[in-house]
Design an enzyme around this catalytic site. Structure first.
Site, PDB file in Angstrom:
ATOM      1  N   GLU A 333       0.713  -1.223   0.022  1.00 25.02           N
ATOM      2  CA  GLU A 333      -0.024  -0.025  -0.129  1.00 25.02           C
ATOM      3  C   GLU A 333       0.727   1.308   0.038  1.00 25.02           C
ATOM      4  O   GLU A 333       0.431   2.319   0.577  1.00 25.02           O
ATOM      5  CB  GLU A 333      -0.861  -0.121   1.146  1.00 25.02           C
ATOM      6  CG  GLU A 333      -0.165   0.091   2.614  1.00 25.02           C
ATOM      7  CD  GLU A 333       0.228  -1.194   3.233  1.00 25.02           C
ATOM      8  OE1 GLU A 333       0.504  -1.372   4.541  1.00 25.02           O
ATOM      9  OE2 GLU A 333       0.071  -2.494   2.422  1.00 25.02           O
ATOM     10  N   HIS A 357      -8.448  -3.366  -1.349  1.00 31.07           N
ATOM     11  CA  HIS A 357      -7.770  -3.520   0.155  1.00 31.07           C
ATOM     12  C   HIS A 357      -6.428  -2.502   0.123  1.00 31.07           C
ATOM     13  O   HIS A 357      -6.081  -1.956   1.080  1.00 31.07           O
ATOM     14  CB  HIS A 357      -6.882  -4.956   0.283  1.00 31.07           C
ATOM     15  CG  HIS A 357      -6.186  -5.235   1.367  1.00 31.07           C
ATOM     16  ND1 HIS A 357      -6.753  -5.803   2.575  1.00 31.07           N
ATOM     17  CD2 HIS A 357      -4.979  -5.061   1.952  1.00 31.07           C
ATOM     18  CE1 HIS A 357      -5.979  -5.656   3.389  1.00 31.07           C
ATOM     19  NE2 HIS A 357      -4.792  -5.248   2.988  1.00 31.07           N
ATOM     20  N   GLU A 358      -5.578  -2.461  -0.936  1.00 28.37           N
ATOM     21  CA  GLU A 358      -4.703  -1.436  -0.812  1.00 28.37           C
ATOM     22  C   GLU A 358      -5.030  -0.128  -1.080  1.00 28.37           C
ATOM     23  O   GLU A 358      -4.308   0.741  -0.200  1.00 28.37           O
ATOM     24  CB  GLU A 358      -3.500  -1.815  -2.030  1.00 28.37           C
ATOM     25  CG  GLU A 358      -3.021  -3.096  -2.432  1.00 28.37           C
ATOM     26  CD  GLU A 358      -2.231  -3.758  -0.959  1.00 28.37           C
ATOM     27  OE1 GLU A 358      -2.021  -2.879  -0.065  1.00 28.37           O
ATOM     28  OE2 GLU A 358      -2.589  -4.866  -0.716  1.00 28.37           O
ATOM     29  N   HIS A 361      -5.898   1.104   2.561  1.00 29.91           N
ATOM     30  CA  HIS A 361      -4.924   1.398   3.335  1.00 29.91           C
ATOM     31  C   HIS A 361      -4.804   2.989   3.280  1.00 29.91           C
ATOM     32  O   HIS A 361      -3.893   3.597   4.219  1.00 29.91           O
ATOM     33  CB  HIS A 361      -3.710   0.696   3.007  1.00 29.91           C
ATOM     34  CG  HIS A 361      -3.475  -0.663   3.634  1.00 29.91           C
ATOM     35  ND1 HIS A 361      -3.418  -0.706   4.936  1.00 29.91           N
ATOM     36  CD2 HIS A 361      -3.301  -1.823   3.055  1.00 29.91           C
ATOM     37  CE1 HIS A 361      -3.152  -2.034   5.406  1.00 29.91           C
ATOM     38  NE2 HIS A 361      -3.063  -2.636   4.114  1.00 29.91           N
ATOM     39  N   GLU A 380      -4.383  -3.628   9.478  1.00 25.08           N
ATOM     40  CA  GLU A 380      -5.000  -4.755   8.613  1.00 25.08           C
ATOM     41  C   GLU A 380      -6.243  -5.205   9.044  1.00 25.08           C
ATOM     42  O   GLU A 380      -7.005  -5.225   8.061  1.00 25.08           O
ATOM     43  CB  GLU A 380      -4.068  -5.851   8.495  1.00 25.08           C
ATOM     44  CG  GLU A 380      -2.454  -5.342   8.127  1.00 25.08           C
ATOM     45  CD  GLU A 380      -2.537  -5.194   6.637  1.00 25.08           C
ATOM     46  OE1 GLU A 380      -3.673  -5.335   5.970  1.00 25.08           O
ATOM     47  OE2 GLU A 380      -1.511  -4.461   6.384  1.00 25.08           O
ATOM     48  N   ASP A 435       8.963 -10.861   9.714  1.00 23.29           N
ATOM     49  CA  ASP A 435       8.814 -11.548   8.407  1.00 23.29           C
ATOM     50  C   ASP A 435       8.440 -13.019   8.240  1.00 23.29           C
ATOM     51  O   ASP A 435       8.194 -13.507   7.267  1.00 23.29           O
ATOM     52  CB  ASP A 435       9.858 -11.349   7.623  1.00 23.29           C
ATOM     53  CG  ASP A 435      10.075  -9.842   7.028  1.00 23.29           C
ATOM     54  OD1 ASP A 435       8.731  -9.068   6.807  1.00 23.29           O
ATOM     55  OD2 ASP A 435      11.179  -9.191   6.880  1.00 23.29           O
ATOM     56  N   TYR A 443      -5.909  -9.453  10.361  1.00 23.03           N
ATOM     57  CA  TYR A 443      -6.716  -9.205   9.021  1.00 23.03           C
ATOM     58  C   TYR A 443      -8.160  -9.376   9.378  1.00 23.03           C
ATOM     59  O   TYR A 443      -9.089  -8.811   9.525  1.00 23.03           O
ATOM     60  CB  TYR A 443      -6.330  -9.915   7.911  1.00 23.03           C
ATOM     61  CG  TYR A 443      -4.765  -9.628   7.489  1.00 23.03           C
ATOM     62  CD1 TYR A 443      -4.484  -8.535   6.304  1.00 23.03           C
ATOM     63  CD2 TYR A 443      -3.450 -10.093   8.057  1.00 23.03           C
ATOM     64  CE1 TYR A 443      -3.494  -8.369   5.913  1.00 23.03           C
ATOM     65  CE2 TYR A 443      -2.473  -9.777   7.409  1.00 23.03           C
ATOM     66  CZ  TYR A 443      -2.377  -8.746   6.448  1.00 23.03           C
ATOM     67  OH  TYR A 443      -1.097  -8.301   5.836  1.00 23.03           O
TER      68      TYR A 443
END
Length: 663
Positions: A333, A357-358, A361, A380, A435, A443
């Protein structure tokens, strides 16, 4: 960003396959250092005394092991943000494609938080620091600097001695060829096969691999940049890109709104631009441009309906950059310019929830940002909720219900395979690398929590609450406690008969899903269950199933609901009837290949290898490689991985090598 989700216990995908973005649970990193125990939000810097937020590394580590995480503390940054805050960044970087390095200068404008003059500590990872200058205004002189002990996950602290009153620091440096946040692609790895490509991926803590800075989401800064490239390539950034810019090898950018470091992004390649609306357009290689613009032509509509319901879009333009297929995520995003995988160009707009979704953001995440990765659900969970609403606004109720139902099912699958500590929204991230493992918890659990609030207070009232929330905290970084306090002052006071503090705390600070939580369902899915069962029982043939008008969502639900084992005859019948091995929809192909791997369906082997070597998106690669290993095909997985890894992103190589080799 959308999640890359894999349930290793079940050896299958967890996730709607539509969203692409961020980070949650990770393997343990070194417990010998707790490098950022002294930091808080700038707005809350006065709430703790220096004694509470300072101390030796050993003291902070010991404290972290005994007590709950401190609110507002970022445990994934070395930076001493209680002493200094970076307010603006000036970059001048040259992209050296021959040596695969970025080299140049970063100039940081800093604000002193206190009256003392300790060294400035910045985050770096494998940067070659050539020289450092500091001073007041433009009067910068060489100063002493040193690099501290390297942490395998966090990188290396850069300590800079500052003259008294200094408010600016200039750092000459270059990146390493293997920088974790930069991928260099050879021409043959691109769509056009003629020009190289570069892109950065800074979330969660990879900005430090290409810029020395305070790499924490609680630090927001404006930036300006000059990017120098070969003359035949175009550079774009998460900044004010000019759609009419000509390729000349020198490109200048400004980001006038303050953003966290993980949203700084660079893309360089043989790019062209095509508008999709008044404020929206797409950058892509010429070979992908028209298809991308057609696929995502509804982006302007998405932007407008989101503004109508949640407040103004504050970033000027919203453009997309279509990356080569090695991009490890579905989307990222980056403000003004979302980075998008080409794997969602399906030709039928079936996967455009990723764009929603992006775009979402731009309100939840970019405008109001989690202050640490412990608070990721504030980015999220809100974004997933908004994504579903945007899809409903643009594509209708049935699409909305399917998106919601898939998300709920994916959440249930994830909860079934995670320890309690990883089911908490405000997750304890200390000593963990953000990560290593992605999860549906921030989410889908976060979204479901907001959905319950909506159900209890009414949609119109909740929409107003969200708009007010985005306006109040615009261009700020907030933590979970900030949000809970805001709920106390708003919805809990307005609806004391419908909401309770205990229920809210259960959602945020306890594992699992509270009893009586909403259960989104879709008739478009439930009617497929008896059809699948009839086919499995041999009561009907695959050719008897009327799939006319099925959406991607229904195909996914139908395939993902298959038992672990199918007979050779069943596999052949499905494949011959529906051409699943040859499916052009990457999500449908992925679901089918997961079945094929589990059942050793040899006719799909060639497609499997092609799929794994031509796509770098972790949402597909991790489950498929994991499934191969679990199914006794580790040697085949190794062989394919070794062929493909030169074209994978460093994050993709890191994650999947652990799955395949157990490193």
């Amino acid at each position: 960003m959308l999640p890359q989700l894999f349930n290793p216990g079940l050896g299958r995908l967890i996730g709607a396959g539509l969203l692409a973005c961020s980070i949650v649970t990770l393997e343990a990193c070194s417990q010998s250092e707790d490098p950022a125990g002294q930091k808080q939000l700038e707005e809350r810097s006065g709430e703790q005394s220096p004694e509470q937020v300072s101390g030796t590394t050993a003291e902070k580590s010991s404290k972290a092991e005994k007590a709950a995480p401190e609110s507002g503390v970022d445990y994934h940054s070395f930076a001493n943000t209680n002493d200094y805050r970076v307010k603006h960044l000036d970059l001048d970087l040259t992209a050296d494609f021959d040596n695969k390095i970025l080299k140049g200068t970063a100039i940081l404008d800093i604000k002193r938080v206190g009256e003392k003059n300790p060294p400035l500590i910045l985050d770096t990872r494998e940067l070659d620091i050539k020289a450092v200058r500091a001073g007041l205004g433009d009067d910068l002189k060489p100063v002493k600097f040193s690099l501290g002990e390297t942490d395998p996950n966090l990188g290396t602290p850069l300590e800079i001695e500052l003259p008294k009153g200094a408010n600016k620091v200039a750092i000459d440096y270059q990146t390493s060829p293997g920088a974790s946040g930069v991928q260099w692609l050879e021409p043959e790895q691109t769509a056009g096969k003629k020009h190289p490509f570069l892109f950065t991926q800074a979330q969660a803590i990879h900005a430090r691999s290409f810029i020395p800075l305070q790499d924490s989401p609680q630090v927001r800064m404006t930036y300006a940049a000059t990017i120098r490239t070969p003359d035949d390539l175009l550079a774009v950034m998460s900044a004010n890109n000019d759609p009419e810019t000509e390729k000349d090898g020198v490109y200048e950018f400004e980001m006038p709104q303050p953003i966290p470091s993980y949203l700084i992004a660079i893309g360089i390649g043989n790019l062209e631009f095509k508008p999709m609306g008044e404020r929206t357009g797409v950058y892509a290689e010429p070979e992908l441009l028209d298809a991308a613009a057609a696929e995502f032509e509804d982006t302007e509509d998405m932007l407008e309906v989101t503004e109508e319901n949640y407040g103004p879009y504050r970033w000027d333009r919203y453009d997309l950059l279509i990356l080569p297929p090695s991009f490890p995520f579905g989307g990222m995003e980056n403000p003004r310019l979302s980075f998008i995988t080409p794997t969602v160009i399906a030709g039928d707009k079936s996967l455009v929830a990723l764009i929603a979704h992006e775009l979402a953001h731009s309100w939840s995440g970019n405008l109001v940002t989690n202050s640490s990765w412990r608070d990721l659900w504030l980015n999220e969970g809100f974004t997933t909720y908004l994504t579903n609403r945007i899809m409903q606004f643009v594509y209708g109720d049935e699409r909305y219900k399917m998106e919601m139902a898939l998300g709920y099912d994916d959440l249930q699958a994830d909860l079934a395979d995670r320890p309690d500590k990883d089911e908490i929204l405000a997750i304890d991230m200390r000593g963990r690398d953000p990560d290593e493992v992605f999860s549906n918890i921030p989410y889908e659990k976060g979204s479901l929590f907001l959905y319950e609030l909506e159900q209890k207070v009414g949609r119109e009232n909740f929409d107003q609450f969200l708009m007010d929330y985005f306006n109040k905290f615009a261009f700020q970084s907030v933590n979970t406690e900030d949000f809970v306090n805001y709920l106390d002052d708003t919805l809990l006071k307005q609806y004391p008969d419908k909401l309770s503090k205990e229920r809210i705390n259960e959602w945020i600070f306890e594992p699992g899903i509270p009893e009586g939580a909403p259960h989104p369902q879709s008739d478009a899915f439930t009617k497929l269950d008896p059809i699948r069962e009839q086919w499995l029982n041999g009561e009907i043939e695959a050719g008897d199933i009327d799939t006319e008008g099925w959406t991607f969502h229904q195909w996914k639900y139908f395939l993902d609901g298959m038992p672990e084992k199918l007979s050779d005859d069943q596999l052949q019948e499905l494949d011959e009837t529906f051409s699943l091995t040859d499916s052009k929809n990457n999500e449908i192909a992925f679901s089918w290949l997961m079945i094929a791997v589990r059942n050793d369906y040899e006719p799909a082997n060639a497609r499997l290898e092609d799929f794994l070597t031509s796509i770098g998106r972790n949402k597909f690669l991790r489950p498929l490689y994991g499934n191969m290993v679990e199914s006794g095909k580790q040697e085949e997985a190794k062989s394919i991985f070794e062929k493909a890894k030169s074209g994978y992103h460093p994050l993709t190589v890191k994650v999947n090598s652990k799955i395949i080799y157990g490193d």
